[in-house]
Every structure is written in structure tokens, then in C-alpha cells.
Write a protein that holds these residues in place. Structure first.
Motif, PDB file in Angstrom:
ATOM      1  N   PHE A   8       0.954  -1.227   0.315  1.00 19.80           N
ATOM      2  CA  PHE A   8      -0.005   0.032  -0.180  1.00 19.80           C
ATOM      3  C   PHE A   8       0.659   0.975  -0.269  1.00 19.80           C
ATOM      4  CE2 PHE A   8      -3.499  -2.688   1.005  1.00 19.80           C
ATOM      5  CZ  PHE A   8      -4.423  -1.994   0.272  1.00 19.80           C
ATOM      6  N   GLN A   9       1.543   1.022   0.807  1.00 23.95           N
ATOM      7  CA  GLN A   9       3.191   2.508   0.740  1.00 23.95           C
ATOM      8  C   GLN A   9       3.546   2.506  -1.014  1.00 23.95           C
ATOM      9  OE1 GLN A   9       6.471   1.458   2.238  1.00 23.95           O
ATOM     10  NE2 GLN A   9       6.034   4.242   3.705  1.00 23.95           N
TER      11      GLN A   9
ATOM     12  N   LEU B 220       1.662   1.934  -3.688  1.00 22.85           N
ATOM     13  CA  LEU B 220       0.565   2.024  -4.218  1.00 22.85           C
ATOM     14  C   LEU B 220       0.125   3.414  -3.919  1.00 22.85           C
ATOM     15  CD1 LEU B 220      -1.724  -1.025  -4.073  1.00 22.85           C
ATOM     16  CD2 LEU B 220      -0.386  -0.296  -5.628  1.00 22.85           C
ATOM     17  N   GLU B 221       0.325   4.450  -2.658  1.00 21.94           N
ATOM     18  CA  GLU B 221      -0.038   5.424  -2.477  1.00 21.94           C
ATOM     19  C   GLU B 221       1.102   6.352  -2.942  1.00 21.94           C
ATOM     20  OE1 GLU B 221      -1.876   7.169  -0.678  1.00 21.94           O
ATOM     21  OE2 GLU B 221      -2.762   5.745   0.343  1.00 21.94           O
ATOM     22  N   ASP B 222       2.142   6.231  -3.548  1.00 25.01           N
ATOM     23  CA  ASP B 222       3.302   6.576  -3.723  1.00 25.01           C
ATOM     24  C   ASP B 222       3.182   6.437  -5.827  1.00 25.01           C
ATOM     25  OD1 ASP B 222       4.169   7.163  -1.427  1.00 25.01           O
ATOM     26  OD2 ASP B 222       6.110   5.771  -1.717  1.00 25.01           O
TER      27      ASP B 222
ATOM     28  N   LYS C  36     -10.236  -0.990   1.063  1.00 26.64           N
ATOM     29  CA  LYS C  36      -9.028   0.344   1.298  1.00 26.64           C
ATOM     30  C   LYS C  36      -8.387   0.433  -0.435  1.00 26.64           C
ATOM     31  CE  LYS C  36      -5.000   0.740   3.579  1.00 26.64           C
ATOM     32  NZ  LYS C  36      -3.630   0.060   4.370  1.00 26.64           N
ATOM     33  N   LEU C  37      -8.142  -1.039  -1.365  1.00 24.90           N
ATOM     34  CA  LEU C  37      -7.858  -1.204  -2.180  1.00 24.90           C
ATOM     35  C   LEU C  37      -9.177  -0.356  -3.351  1.00 24.90           C
ATOM     36  CD1 LEU C  37      -5.904  -4.018  -3.547  1.00 24.90           C
ATOM     37  CD2 LEU C  37      -5.390  -2.162  -3.155  1.00 24.90           C
TER      38      LEU C  37
ATOM     39  N   SER D  33     -10.338   2.579  -2.331  1.00 27.02           N
ATOM     40  CA  SER D  33     -10.555   4.205  -2.343  1.00 27.02           C
ATOM     41  C   SER D  33      -9.888   4.116  -2.865  1.00 27.02           C
ATOM     42  CB  SER D  33     -10.431   3.879  -0.688  1.00 27.02           C
ATOM     43  OG  SER D  33     -12.071   3.266   0.158  1.00 27.02           O
ATOM     44  N   LEU D  34      -8.230   3.986  -3.027  1.00 23.78           N
ATOM     45  CA  LEU D  34      -6.849   3.856  -2.997  1.00 23.78           C
ATOM     46  C   LEU D  34      -6.830   4.531  -4.824  1.00 23.78           C
ATOM     47  CD1 LEU D  34      -3.451   3.054  -1.920  1.00 23.78           C
ATOM     48  CD2 LEU D  34      -3.403   3.099  -4.056  1.00 23.78           C
ATOM     49  N   PHE D  35      -7.178   3.131  -5.268  1.00 23.69           N
ATOM     50  CA  PHE D  35      -7.808   3.500  -6.602  1.00 23.69           C
ATOM     51  C   PHE D  35      -8.398   4.239  -7.501  1.00 23.69           C
ATOM     52  CE2 PHE D  35      -7.311  -1.105  -7.459  1.00 23.69           C
ATOM     53  CZ  PHE D  35      -6.601  -1.210  -7.541  1.00 23.69           C
TER      54      PHE D  35
ATOM     55  N   LYS E 115      -8.864   7.676  -5.296  1.00 22.17           N
ATOM     56  CA  LYS E 115      -7.819   8.752  -5.367  1.00 22.17           C
ATOM     57  C   LYS E 115      -6.487   8.894  -6.297  1.00 22.17           C
ATOM     58  CE  LYS E 115      -4.965   8.521  -1.530  1.00 22.17           C
ATOM     59  NZ  LYS E 115      -4.564   8.488  -0.864  1.00 22.17           N
ATOM     60  N   LYS E 116      -6.473   7.499  -7.045  1.00 21.49           N
ATOM     61  CA  LYS E 116      -4.909   8.033  -7.916  1.00 21.49           C
ATOM     62  C   LYS E 116      -5.821   8.239  -9.083  1.00 21.49           C
ATOM     63  CE  LYS E 116      -1.334   6.764  -5.869  1.00 21.49           C
ATOM     64  NZ  LYS E 116      -0.550   8.127  -5.347  1.00 21.49           N
TER      65      LYS E 116
END
Length: 468
Positions: free
Chosen positions: A122-123, A125-127, A147-148, A150-152, A154-155
Motif C-alpha cells: 500500500f505504501q 501504491l500510494e506513491d 481499502k484498494l 478507495s486508493l484506486f 484517489k489515484k
């Protein structure tokens, strides 16, 4: 008359399948197992063979896959090559069969168990700034996938290209609503050989068991860990799943990306270009030699099985194997026995219980063959040990997705990372010894004295081992 006609038809179909078995040069052990199934299980034996037995090694699952993108070349430092002369044949074997050469200037981080692995994933992926490629056998809804999601989201708003492959059978529980949410935010999603009525028999036996993440061509992840909450929550029957994953930085990332792109073309028929190359990768202070080893049912040679055999044959001091599914071929059994009888310290670490009783019985059916040669076997009792690791002589290790069974060698798409490095090998050796200290060593007398009914279950399971 109808009954006679059906019997004749059944016999003709069975004979045609047997002829096909003989013509295609299937191993004798598998031929005998399929003959037994076809002629002792009315109708069901034929259906099983149609679903699981046909060998597509020479009938490629996708002709389009062939030559879509040339494997990125790489020239290793000659001084480093000289340092690893012992494994030059192994390096050449893998490169000849898969076209992936070894690469130096890599950084390899061992990620033991889900908590550490997903923290690092996740670190990364955040970067991500440019692209994220993901490929998983099991992509199971839960806290991780939420969680993925939400991250996707945002990305994607920042313009990051995200592509996901999931296996159609391994991820059978993945809901259509989750997939729709991914697609609605712009994530490109494709299944590998999904369940479809017309293609069920043709595709069931061929699965994509790989676990790959590539981020911006800077870091790649692979190993045994799937996207599932069971890696930190456990499950009611097996407890917490224990596994080993890798984070790789350096030129080897380009080869991991190439594996993904090849699979992406297979599932989507979309050709995408490589975004990184081994030669343009950032140089690191560490200098770990890594070779990516993909293997699949449409390859000419079973590259991962051959790499395992090569490591076993080259071992001179010790050979430590961690794997939950050790259902070996005759070649693997003989190689392990020869190594141990030649004075090599050979040890196997398996899980005390797995996700299949049939697999448990089959794995145990080989214990006597190993123990009589002096091979030491340990059963890990704390949850389900799912790692796929071999380490030898403080010099070489392999970590990846492939089990030691026919399914991984001949039916699944798999990927391993061969690591030629003393530091990594010694860390894996230390972990192995610690796990063995927490495990129960299998005693030969206990195996010889086990109940007759247990022997019967193992014997029946072993008959069908070539079909598993």
C-alpha cells in the motif's frame, strides 16, 4: 438396442481418449491414473479427463501471446557472472527456456506474512504517479479490497493508469458489483478464463496462479500472498495464513512487467508497450542478482520444475524447502533422495494442515519415500503455512507462486524469482530454522506404524496425485 448403442458409444469415446493419451506422450504415471479413472468411473471418468486431463502444452491457449513483445535484454556485469559460476547452468537454463536473463543491481526485500507485505504494497501504491499493474489468483472482497477501492479512486483522479487481472476460478467470489465499481472509476479489469458454460470444460484446468504488482516500473511484488483478509484475520478452519512475499527494485522489475503485459494481452487482446527497461532502471547501492522465472501450460518446457531440479542437483551442503503442496514427480523424488544420500542436509517444511484433506493425505503419502533416504520433514502447526521457498548452500533461493506439484508445473501460469545472493539466502535459512524449531519433526517410526486406514486413505489419494 438403445442401451447397447450407448455402451458402444461410451467404449468408442473411452478408446479415443486413451489413444489421445498415448499419442500425446503423457507421463506413464498420469496415463495409468487416467486409464483407471476412465474405465472405473462410468461417465465421470471421461468428464474428469475432458476437464482436467487434456494436455495443451503443444496447443497454445492463446496463439496471440506468442511474440507479442520481445523480452527486454540485459547484459550482466561479467565480474558478477564469474562470482556465480556454480549456478551458471541454472541461469542459462532459465534464459534458454523463458528468455529472461538474470539481472544485477536489484534490491530484494523479504516480506514475511500479510501485515508486513500489505504495509509495503500500500505504501508503494500510494506513491504511484504513472501506472499500477496488478494480477492475482485470489482477489477476495473484504477490508483489503475496500481499502484498494478507495486508493484506486484517489489515484485515478490523479491520472494514474490502473490495470487488474484476476483469475476467473480463484476469484470466483468476486462480485459483479465490485467489478462495476472498479470500472466506473476507470480501472481496467479483465478475468483470466472466467467461468462460462460453453468454455467450462476447456478452461477449468488452466489457471493463472501468479501474484504480481508493478508500480511505475520502480518496484514489483510477487510471492505467495493473495489479496485476502485471511492473511491477517485468519479463517475458522486453518487460522492465520503464513506466507512469504518479495518487493523487488531494479532491472528485474522490467521482466515482471513483461510477464504482466503478456498476460494482459492474453485476457484483453490489447497490446500495451513496456514503460520501463532493465537498462534504464535506477542503480542501487545493493547488488542483488535476480532472475524472473515464469512458467505456464503453453510453454515448451516446464521451466519452474526444471529450475527446482537444477537447484536440487547443484546442492552440496544443504537444501531447505518450504511448501504446503509437496506432491512431487518421480524426478523430484529421485533428485531429493540422491541429494540426501550424497550427504546434503535436505529438509522439508510443510503445513500441518492445508485447505484440502485430499491434499493432506497425498502430501503425507510421500513421507515414507523421503524419510527412508534420510530427508527430515517438519510440520508447521501454527495456522496454514502457504510459502513457496527453496534455499540452498547460502547462495541461491527461489521465492514465488509455484508449488511442488503437477498443477504448478504443467497446468498453472506461475512466476518465481530466483535470487543469487548470500544475504537473502542466509535470511531465508535463518527463518526456515526458526520455523522448524516451532514445528513437529516427523518420525519414521510414527509413519511406519500409522493405522492401516490412514495408509489406505493416503494410498487412494496418491493414485490420483498426477491429476491434482
Amino acid at each position: 438396442m438403445l442401451e447397447i448403442a450407448l455402451i458402444i458409444l461410451y467404449i468408442l469415446i473411452a478408446l479415443s481418449l486413451v489413444i489421445g493419451l498415448l499419442i500425446n506422450g503423457v507421463k506413464p504415471s498420469k496415463t495409468l491414473a487416467w486409464l483407471l479413472a476412465i474405465f472405473t468411473i462410468p461417465v465421470g471418468g471421461i468428464l474428469l479427463y475432458i476437464m482436467l486431463g487434456r494436455n495443451r502444452r503443444k496447443k497454445k491457449l492463446s496463439q496471440m501471446r506468442e511474440g507479442i513483445l520481445e523480452v527486454p535484454s540485459y547484459s550482466m556485469d561479467p565480474a558478477l557472472e564469474q562470482m556465480h559460476r556454480k549456478y551458471r547452468k541454472l541461469m542459462t537454463l532459465v534464459e534458454s527456456a523463458s528468455h529472461y536473463p538474470p539481472t544485477d543491481d536489484n534490491v530484494v526485500t523479504l516480506l514475511e506474512d500479510g501485515k508486513q507485505a500489505f504495509h509495503n504494497i500500500f505504501q508503494a501504491l500510494e506513491d504511484a504517479e504513472d501506472y499500477i499493474y496488478l494480477q492475482y489468483y485470489i482477489f477476495e472482497e473484504g477490508e483489503l479490497t475496500d481499502k484498494l477501492l478507495s486508493l484506486f479512486e484517489k489515484k485515478k483522479k490523479k491520472g494514474v493508469d490502473i490495470k487488474l487481472i484476476y483469475d476467473g476460478i480463484g476469484s470466483y467470489s468476486l462480485s459483479s458489483s465490485y467489478i462495476k465499481r472498479l470500472k466506473s472509476m476507470g480501472v481496467e479489469v479483465f478475468p483470466f478464463l472466467p467461468f462460462r458454460f460453453g468454455r467450462f470444460l476447456a478452461s477449468l484446468n488452466y489457471r493463472n496462479h501468479r501474484k504480481i504488482i508493478v508500480v511505475d516500473g520502480q518496484v514489483a511484488f510477487t510471492g505467495g500472498i493473495n489479496i485476502s483478509d485471511r492473511y491477517f484475520k485468519g479463517d475458522p478452519n486453518l487460522g492465520r495464513w503464513h506466507d512469504m512475499h518479495l518487493a523487488i527494485k531494479g532491472p528485474a522489475v522490467a521482466h515482471m512487467e513483461h510477464v504482466f503485459i503478456s498476460d494482459w494481452f492474453m485476457v484483453s487482446e490489447q497490446k500495451i508497450e513496456m514503460r520501463c527497461s532493465p537498462d534504464s532502471a535506477r542503480k542501487w547501492e545493493e547488488d542483488t542478482l535476480v532472475q524472473i522465472v515464469p512458467s505456464g501450460p503453453d510453454d515448451v518446457f516446464p521451466t519452474i520444475e526444471q529450475s527446482y531440479l537444477s537447484i536440487i542437483n547443484e546442492a552440496s551442503e544443504y537444501l531447505y524447502i518450504t511448501n504446503p503442496y509437496i506432491i512431487p514427480s518421480a524426478e523430484i523424488i529421485k533428485a531429493l533422495q540422491i541429494a540426501c544420500l550424497s550427504g546434503v542436509d535436505v529438509r522439508l517444511l510443510v503445513s500441518e494442515k492445508s485447505d484440502s484433506k485430499l491434499v493432506d493425505w497425498t502430501v503425507m503419502s510421500y513421507f515414507e519415500d523421503f524419510l527412508k533416504a534420510g530427508i527430515r520433514i517438519y510440520q508447521f502447526p501454527h495456522g496454514f503455512l502457504h510459502s513457496k521457498i527453496i534455499v540452498s548452500d547460502d547462495e541461491v533461493a527461489t521465492v514465488g507462486t509455484a508449488n511442488i506439484d503437477v498443477r504448478s508445473f504443467e497446468h498453472n501460469y506461475e512466476v518465481n524469482a530466483l535470487i543469487y545472493d548470500k544475504t537473502v539466502a542466509k535470511k531465508l535459512k535463518k527463518n526456515f530454522i526458526m520455523d522448524c524449531a516451532e514445528s513437529q519433526e516427523v518420525q519414521r517410526d510414527d509413519i511406519l506404524d500409522r493405522p492401516e486406514f490412514q495408509k489406505l486413505k493416503e494410498g487412494l489419494a496418491r493414485v490420483f496425485a498426477p491429476l491434482l
